[in-house]
Design a protein around this motif. Structure first.
Motif, PDB file in Angstrom:
ATOM      1  N   GLU A 114       0.836  -1.205   0.000  1.00  0.00           N
ATOM      2  CA  GLU A 114       0.000   0.000   0.000  1.00  0.00           C
ATOM      3  C   GLU A 114       0.876   1.263   0.000  1.00  0.00           C
ATOM      4  N   GLU A 138       0.826   4.248   1.375  1.00  0.00           N
ATOM      5  CA  GLU A 138       1.188   4.913   2.636  1.00  0.00           C
ATOM      6  C   GLU A 138       2.342   4.179   3.325  1.00  0.00           C
ATOM      7  N   THR A 139       2.248   2.850   3.346  1.00  0.00           N
ATOM      8  CA  THR A 139       3.306   2.056   3.964  1.00  0.00           C
ATOM      9  C   THR A 139       4.598   2.141   3.164  1.00  0.00           C
ATOM     10  N   ASP A 160       6.284   5.510   3.688  1.00  0.00           N
ATOM     11  CA  ASP A 160       6.899   5.583   5.012  1.00  0.00           C
ATOM     12  C   ASP A 160       8.227   4.830   5.026  1.00  0.00           C
ATOM     13  N   ARG A 161       8.267   3.672   4.367  1.00  0.00           N
ATOM     14  CA  ARG A 161       9.502   2.888   4.335  1.00  0.00           C
ATOM     15  C   ARG A 161      10.593   3.596   3.538  1.00  0.00           C
TER      16      ARG A 161
END
Length: 267
Positions: A70, A72-73, A76-77
């Motif tokens: 996804e 968003e994940t 962030d990573r």
């Protein structure tokens, strides 16, 4: 316009990830066709972004299928990876600076007479802060009522910060000002003095009306003179940095009796 490449992905990696978001789970062959990434490169690209935890694979299927994590994940990573790289880069540069400081510092100071100047408020401030940071043994700060005018909130805090750093590395600091100059200093300077400097044995501040000139003596061999604008008296115009043992000795001799007669500061 923002792009996944700004977060470290290559063109092919960015293209494959975006395509997977659009197609859903698919095979490498189908992904190559949909993303226009050559089949000879698709497995390397998938392996790279899977290693970054941006895609998941279904190894049990034949042929193997891939799906995008996804957004968003994934973002962030990627952001955390860039933060980690930035921290590592800063740490590496800090190690380089530490090593070079020892190497270059071992050369010792140049003893010949030398002078330089900076014109304008910003240049004047930068030169003053630079020379304060270079002190190894002693700093003398003298400021009379005709001190060239700066933004005392910004400059006062910056100078006080440099003086505190000097004290912490073992430099003796003496500050001599007129009561008028003391009254014009921002409260933040007074607070730093009271809470962090006033009890330090290597830091002393005194006041006297018997002053003529604004200057800084560095290590007994260098003087930074502040010069007012001749067209607008009181406005900062320039700073002259002069390294001359004989001249600095004369200034130091003139300073000493004024310091002895001055009153200790009480904020």
């Amino acid at each position: 316009m923002a792009n996944l490449r700004d977060l470290g992905l290559s063109e092919y990696e960015s293209r494959v990830y975006r395509t997977l978001l659009r197609t859903g789970p698919t095979t490498a062959k189908e992904l190559s066709r949909a993303s226009d990434v050559p089949m000879g490169r698709i497995y390397d690209v998938l392996g790279s972004i899977e290693g970054d935890d941006l895609v998941r694979s279904q190894a049990a299927s034949r042929p193997k299928k891939y799906a995008a994590v996804e957004p968003e994940t994934a973002l962030d990573r990627l952001l955390e990876d860039r933060r980690r790289e930035a921290r590592e880069t800063v740490e590496r540069y800090e190690e380089i600076v530490d090593t070079l400081s020892e190497e270059l510092g071992s050369a010792g100071p140049v003893e010949e007479e030398f002078w330089t100047a900076a014109v304008g408020e910003e240049g004047t401030i930068d030169l003053l802060l630079e020379r304060l940071a270079a002190a190894d043994e002693e700093i003398v700060v003298v400021a009379d009522n005709r001190t060239p005018q700066f933004d005392l909130g910004r400059v006062g805090d910056a100078v006080t910060e440099r003086l505190e750093a000097a004290v912490e590395r073992g430099v003796d600091v003496s500050v001599l000002m007129t009561p008028t100059v003391v009254a014009e200093l921002p409260e933040s300077v007074g607070e730093r003095y009271r809470s962090r400097l006033s009890d330090h044995s290597s830091f002393a501040v005194r006041t006297t009306e018997d002053l003529d000139g604004t200057f800084n003596l560095i290590d007994g061999v260098e003087i930074v003179l502040q010069v007012s604008n001749p067209l607008r008296p009181g406005e900062a115009f320039a700073a002259i940095d002069l390294k001359d043992h004989a001249f600095v000795d004369d200034v130091h001799e003139a300073f000493r009796p004024r310091w002895e007669d001055a009153e200790p500061l009480s904020f």
